[in-house]
Design a protein around this motif. Structure first.
Motif, mmCIF file in Angstrom:
data_model
loop_
_atom_site.group_PDB
_atom_site.id
_atom_site.type_symbol
_atom_site.label_atom_id
_atom_site.label_comp_id
_atom_site.label_asym_id
_atom_site.label_seq_id
_atom_site.Cartn_x
_atom_site.Cartn_y
_atom_site.Cartn_z
ATOM 1 N N LEU A 47 -9.797 53.196 80.119
ATOM 2 C CA LEU A 47 -8.867 54.053 80.861
ATOM 3 C C LEU A 47 -9.515 55.382 81.235
ATOM 4 O O LEU A 47 -9.272 55.921 82.322
ATOM 5 C CB LEU A 47 -7.604 54.294 80.017
ATOM 6 N N ALA A 48 -10.346 55.908 80.340
ATOM 7 C CA ALA A 48 -11.040 57.162 80.653
ATOM 8 C C ALA A 48 -12.043 56.964 81.781
ATOM 9 O O ALA A 48 -12.161 57.811 82.680
ATOM 10 C CB ALA A 48 -11.734 57.690 79.396
ATOM 11 N N TYR A 49 -12.773 55.853 81.753
ATOM 12 C CA TYR A 49 -13.727 55.573 82.826
ATOM 13 C C TYR A 49 -13.004 55.359 84.148
ATOM 14 O O TYR A 49 -13.466 55.812 85.212
ATOM 15 C CB TYR A 49 -14.555 54.333 82.476
ATOM 16 N N GLU A 50 -11.868 54.670 84.103
ATOM 17 C CA GLU A 50 -11.102 54.428 85.320
ATOM 18 C C GLU A 50 -10.587 55.736 85.917
ATOM 19 O O GLU A 50 -10.569 55.917 87.135
ATOM 20 C CB GLU A 50 -9.935 53.489 85.018
ATOM 21 N N ALA A 51 -10.146 56.666 85.060
ATOM 22 C CA ALA A 51 -9.644 57.949 85.548
ATOM 23 C C ALA A 51 -10.721 58.755 86.237
ATOM 24 O O ALA A 51 -10.432 59.574 87.127
ATOM 25 C CB ALA A 51 -9.048 58.743 84.390
ATOM 26 N N LYS A 52 -11.978 58.532 85.831
ATOM 27 C CA LYS A 52 -13.088 59.256 86.445
ATOM 28 C C LYS A 52 -13.724 58.494 87.603
ATOM 29 O O LYS A 52 -14.757 58.913 88.125
ATOM 30 C CB LYS A 52 -14.151 59.563 85.385
ATOM 31 N N GLY A 53 -13.121 57.372 87.988
ATOM 32 C CA GLY A 53 -13.592 56.648 89.157
ATOM 33 C C GLY A 53 -14.792 55.768 88.930
ATOM 34 O O GLY A 53 -15.455 55.366 89.892
ATOM 35 N N MET A 88 -11.965 63.573 74.459
ATOM 36 C CA MET A 88 -12.851 63.247 75.576
ATOM 37 C C MET A 88 -14.013 62.381 75.082
ATOM 38 O O MET A 88 -15.184 62.757 75.192
ATOM 39 C CB MET A 88 -13.374 64.527 76.228
ATOM 40 N N PRO A 89 -13.713 61.213 74.506
ATOM 41 C CA PRO A 89 -14.787 60.378 73.963
ATOM 42 C C PRO A 89 -15.715 59.822 75.027
ATOM 43 O O PRO A 89 -16.840 59.416 74.720
ATOM 44 C CB PRO A 89 -14.021 59.258 73.251
#
Length: 458
Positions: free
Chosen positions: A91-97, A324-325
Motif C-alpha cells: 500500500l505504501a508503494y502504491e501510494a507513491k506510484g 514510513m517503513p
C-alpha cells in the motif's frame, strides 16, 4: 497404571486458531490504519489463509498424529504476520506510484506452494530414516544446485549477488534447497564417521584438537563456503553453510577441538575476504560507521533508515499506517523486521524473536527424544538453519553484526526461502512423529497357551 500417549492434535488446532487471529487480524489492522476501513478482500484472504492452515493441520492429523503440536502454529503465525506487513508495504508503494506493489499476493501464492510441498512431504516420506540412503546423492545435488547460477542463460545476478536462476519467467534461489540437502548429507555422513572424527588427537591447552587425517570434511566444507562467497558474492549463505556444518560436527563428536579449528578457519577466511572481496569490505565498513557511508554508492542508507525507523517506533510502535517503513530499500525482504519494529514496536520484535526461539527449542527437543542417531543430527541441523539464519538477519538489521543479505524465515518476501522452510518444518514434524509415537508392546502369552504348557512340563 498404563501410560497414555496423547496425540495433542486438539491443542494444535486451538493454537492454529490463535495463529489465524494474528494473521487475519493484522491484515485487517493494516487496512484500518492505512485506508481507514477493513480491506474489501478480507473474506477471500482470510478464507484462503484458513484453508491453507486447516489443510496442513489435516495432513498432520492423518500422516503424523503424534507429531509436535507447537511447530505448525508458530509457523502459521509468523507467515500470517509477514503477509500482513508485506501488504502494508504494498500500500505504501502504491501510494507513491511504484509499479511493483503486489508482493503480498505473490507471497500468498508461494505460501500455497509451500503448504502443498509440506503436505506432500508428510504423505510420501513416512520414515525420515529413508533419507539416510541418499547421503552422498544429497551432497552432490546440493553442489550442483549451488553451481546452477553460473550457467549461461540460466543464472541471474541481483543486487551484486549471483545466486539466482531464471527459467520461464520465474526466478528461484537454488541455495535455499541446497541448505536442506546439505543437512541431510551432513547428518548421514556424520552418523557413519563420527567415531573416527571423535578420536583424540593432539592436546593443546586442555583442548583435544582433531588429527590431521580427520580434517578433510571440515576443509571440504570450508572450500564450498569460500566458493559460494567468492564466486556468488553471497556472504550470508557462505556463513550459514559453514556454521551449520560446524554445529552438526560438534554435536556429533562432542569435541570442542572442532570448534577451535572451525573458528580459526572462519577468522582466516573472513580476513582474506575483507581484503579480496569488495562486497564484504563494504558491509564491514557500513557496520563500523553507517553514517559515514550514507550518501555513497554503494552506501549504508538501508541500514541507517532501518535503525532510525526502529528508534522512532519505540516500545509499542507508531501503529500500522503511521510509520514510513517504505523508506528502507527492500523492506519487504531483507529488512522486514525494521518495518515491524517501526510500526509495531520493540514489543512485537521481541514476540517474533520468542516465536523463532520456540521453533529452535522444539527442534532441539525433537533431537533429544529421537530414537536414532540420524534423526538426532537431522533435527539439530534443521533447527540450526533457523537459529543461524535468524541470528545473522536480526543481528544485521539491528547493527549487532555486519549485514549478510539473508531473508527472515516465514516473514520476508521470497518464494525460494518460504517454500524451502515449509519443507524443513515438514521434516521436523516427521522426525518428531517417529520419536513421540509409542513403542509397540510385546503381548504376553496366554496362561493356557502351548508355550506355557511346554514350560510347565520342563
Amino acid at each position: 497404571m498404563d501410560f497414555v500417549h496423547r496425540r495433542r492434535r486438539g491443542a494444535e488446532l486451538f493454537l492454529l486458531l490463535l495463529a489465524l487471529v494474528v494473521g487475519i487480524g493484522a491484515y485487517a489492522a493494516v487496512g484500518l490504519g492505512v485506508e481507514g476501513t477493513i480491506p474489501a478482500d478480507i473474506a477471500a484472504y482470510g478464507g484462503w489463509l484458513t484453508a491453507l492452515v486447516v489443510a496442513a493441520h489435516i495432513a498432520v492429523r492423518l500422516t503424523a498424529p503424534y507429531a509436535d503440536p507447537v511447530l505448525l502454529p508458530l509457523v502459521a503465525a509468523l507467515n500470517g504476520l509477514g503477509l500482513a506487513v508485506i501488504h502494508r508495504l504494498d500500500l505504501a508503494y502504491e501510494a507513491k506510484g511504484r509499479d511493483n506493489h503486489d508482493f503480498a499476493q505473490q507471497q500468498l501464492i508461494w505460501m500455497t506452494l509451500g503448504v502443498v510441498l509440506f503436505i506432500g512431504t508428510l504423505f510420501f516420506l513416512r520414515d525420515h530414516r529413508t533419507l539416510q540412503r541418499f547421503t552422498y546423492t544429497s551432497g552432490l545435488a546440493a553442489v550442483v544446485l549451488l553451481l546452477l547460477p553460473f550457467l549461461p542463460f540460466l543464472g541471474r545476478e541481483i543486487n551484486g549477488a549471483n545466486i539466482w536462476i531464471s527459467f520461464a519467467g520465474f526466478s528461484f534461489q537454488p541455495g535455499e534447497v541446497a541448505k536442506v540437502l546439505l543437512v541431510i548429507a551432513f547428518a548421514g555422513y556424520l552418523v557413519l564417521h563420527r567415531d573416527a572424527l571423535a578420536l583424540a588427537g593432539t592436546r593443546v591447552l586442555f583442548v583435544d584438537l582433531p588429527r590431521g587425517r580427520d580434517l578433510g570434511p571440515i576443509l571440504a566444507m570450508f572450500a564450498i563456503a569460500m566458493m559460494v562467497l567468492v564466486f556468488q558474492n553471497d556472504l550470508g549463505s557462505s556463513l550459514l553453510f559453514f556454521c551449520l556444518f560446524l554445529a552438526m560436527l560438534y554435536v556429533a563428536t562432542e569435541r570442542p577441538g572442532w570448534l577451535v579449528v572451525g573458528g580459526l578457519l572462519f577468522a582466516g577466511g573472513a580476513t582474506a575476504a575483507y581484503f579480496a572481496v569488495g562486497n564484504v569490505r563494504n558491509r564491514f565498513n557500513f557496520w563500523l560507521d553507517p553514517m559515514a557511508y550514507y550518501d555513497q554508492s554503494p552506501g549504508s542508507g538501508q541500514l541507517v533508515e532501518s535503525m532510525f525507523g526502529m528508534a522512532w517506533g519505540g516500545l509499542i510502535g507508531r501503529g500500522f499506517g503511521n510509520g514510513m517503513p517504505d523508506r528502507v530499500p527492500y523492506a519487504e525482504s531483507d529488512f522486514i523486521l525494521s518495518a515491524i519494529g517501526e510500526e509495531l514496536g520493540l514489543t512485537a520484535v521481541m514476540a517474533v524473536i520468542v516465536c523463532y526461539g520456540l521453533i529452535v527449542e522444539r527442534a532441539l527437543r525433537i533431537a533429544l527424544i529421537s530414537r536414532d542417531g540420524f534423526g538426532k543430527l537431522l533435527a539439530v541441523g534443521l533447527g540450526s538453519i533457523f537459529a543461524l539464519q535468524v541470528f545473522v538477519v536480526i543481528g544485521g538489521v539491528t547493527g549487532l553484526i555486519p549485514l549478510t543479505g539473508l531473508t527472515t524465515p516465514f516473514l520476508s518476501y521470497g518464494g525460494s526461502s518460504l517454500v524451502a522452510n515449509w519443507v524443513v518444518v515438514a521434516l521436523l514434524l516427521r522426525i518428531s512423529e517417529q520419536a513421540r509415537r509409542p513403542v509397540p508392546r510385546l503381548e504376553e502369552p496366554e496362561p493356557d497357551s502351548e508355550t506355557t504348557q511346554v514350560v510347565r512340563v520342563l
